[in-house]
Motif scaffolding. Structure first.
Motif, PDB file in Angstrom:
ATOM      1  N   ALA A  57       4.779   0.384   0.625  1.00 17.69           N
ATOM      2  CA  ALA A  57       5.314  -0.472   1.680  1.00 17.69           C
ATOM      3  C   ALA A  57       4.345  -1.610   1.959  1.00 17.69           C
ATOM      4  O   ALA A  57       3.152  -1.500   1.680  1.00 17.69           O
ATOM      5  CB  ALA A  57       5.530   0.342   2.949  1.00 17.69           C
ATOM      6  N   PRO A  58       4.869  -2.705   2.507  1.00 17.23           N
ATOM      7  CA  PRO A  58       3.972  -3.793   2.890  1.00 17.23           C
ATOM      8  C   PRO A  58       3.046  -3.371   4.033  1.00 17.23           C
ATOM      9  O   PRO A  58       3.429  -2.539   4.861  1.00 17.23           O
ATOM     10  CB  PRO A  58       4.914  -4.912   3.344  1.00 17.23           C
ATOM     11  N   LYS A  59       1.864  -3.957   4.066  1.00 18.87           N
ATOM     12  CA  LYS A  59       0.886  -3.605   5.103  1.00 18.87           C
ATOM     13  C   LYS A  59       1.454  -3.741   6.510  1.00 18.87           C
ATOM     14  O   LYS A  59       1.036  -3.033   7.413  1.00 18.87           O
ATOM     15  CB  LYS A  59      -0.331  -4.531   4.998  1.00 18.87           C
ATOM     16  N   HIS A  90       2.854   5.011   7.188  1.00 19.70           N
ATOM     17  CA  HIS A  90       3.922   4.293   7.879  1.00 19.70           C
ATOM     18  C   HIS A  90       3.748   4.399   9.392  1.00 19.70           C
ATOM     19  O   HIS A  90       3.422   5.469   9.909  1.00 19.70           O
ATOM     20  CB  HIS A  90       5.290   4.899   7.513  1.00 19.70           C
ATOM     21  N   ASP A  91       4.010   3.319  10.079  1.00 20.14           N
ATOM     22  CA  ASP A  91       3.994   3.338  11.536  1.00 20.14           C
ATOM     23  C   ASP A  91       5.345   3.869  12.012  1.00 20.14           C
ATOM     24  O   ASP A  91       6.139   3.174  12.623  1.00 20.14           O
ATOM     25  CB  ASP A  91       3.753   1.917  12.071  1.00 20.14           C
ATOM     26  N   ARG A 109       0.849  -1.189   0.000  1.00 19.44           N
ATOM     27  CA  ARG A 109       0.000   0.000   0.000  1.00 19.44           C
ATOM     28  C   ARG A 109       0.887   1.242   0.000  1.00 19.44           C
ATOM     29  O   ARG A 109       2.054   1.183   0.350  1.00 19.44           O
ATOM     30  CB  ARG A 109      -0.905   0.026   1.237  1.00 19.44           C
ATOM     31  N   ARG A 110       0.273   2.373  -0.359  1.00 19.85           N
ATOM     32  CA  ARG A 110       1.036   3.611  -0.401  1.00 19.85           C
ATOM     33  C   ARG A 110       0.796   4.431   0.864  1.00 19.85           C
ATOM     34  O   ARG A 110      -0.354   4.622   1.267  1.00 19.85           O
ATOM     35  CB  ARG A 110       0.658   4.427  -1.636  1.00 19.85           C
ATOM     36  N   CYS A 111       1.856   4.908   1.434  1.00 18.89           N
ATOM     37  CA  CYS A 111       1.759   5.769   2.607  1.00 18.89           C
ATOM     38  C   CYS A 111       1.274   7.152   2.172  1.00 18.89           C
ATOM     39  O   CYS A 111       1.811   7.720   1.225  1.00 18.89           O
ATOM     40  CB  CYS A 111       3.134   5.869   3.260  1.00 18.89           C
TER      41      CYS A 111
END
Ligand code: ZN
Length: 84
Positions: free
Chosen positions: A18-20, A50-51, A9-11
């Motif tokens: 990035a991957p989920k 992003h986390d 998915r896109r941030c």
């Protein structure tokens, strides 16, 4: 089959893909509230970020969820994120 395109998915903050597993998901509930989707599977349109301190900080500072969901997101949502 450990990774495939649909798990990327896109941030919405830095626009990198990035991957989920590295992202947080927000979703609009049937009531119209924007909430953090901890299951990452809730129905509805999702917005990913992003986390990370950098991306969450940018999202909070620029209120990116408002633009992503085309709605006015409650300040509490941003306040909670800032306190994570
Ligand atoms: Zn990001």
């Amino acid at each position: 089959m450990s990774s495939n395109a649909k798990d990327i998915r896109r941030c919405c903050a830095c626009h990198e893909h990035a991957p989920k597993t590295e992202l947080l998901r927000f979703v609009r509930t049937p009531d119209g509230d924007i909430t953090l989707d901890l299951s990452k599977k809730a129905d509805g349109r999702g917005v990913w970020v992003h986390d990370s301190e950098a991306c969450i900080g940018k999202l909070v500072k620029r209120k990116l969820l408002n633009a992503a969901f085309k709605t006015s997101v409650a300040q509490e949502v941003y306040d909670e994120l800032g306190e994570r």
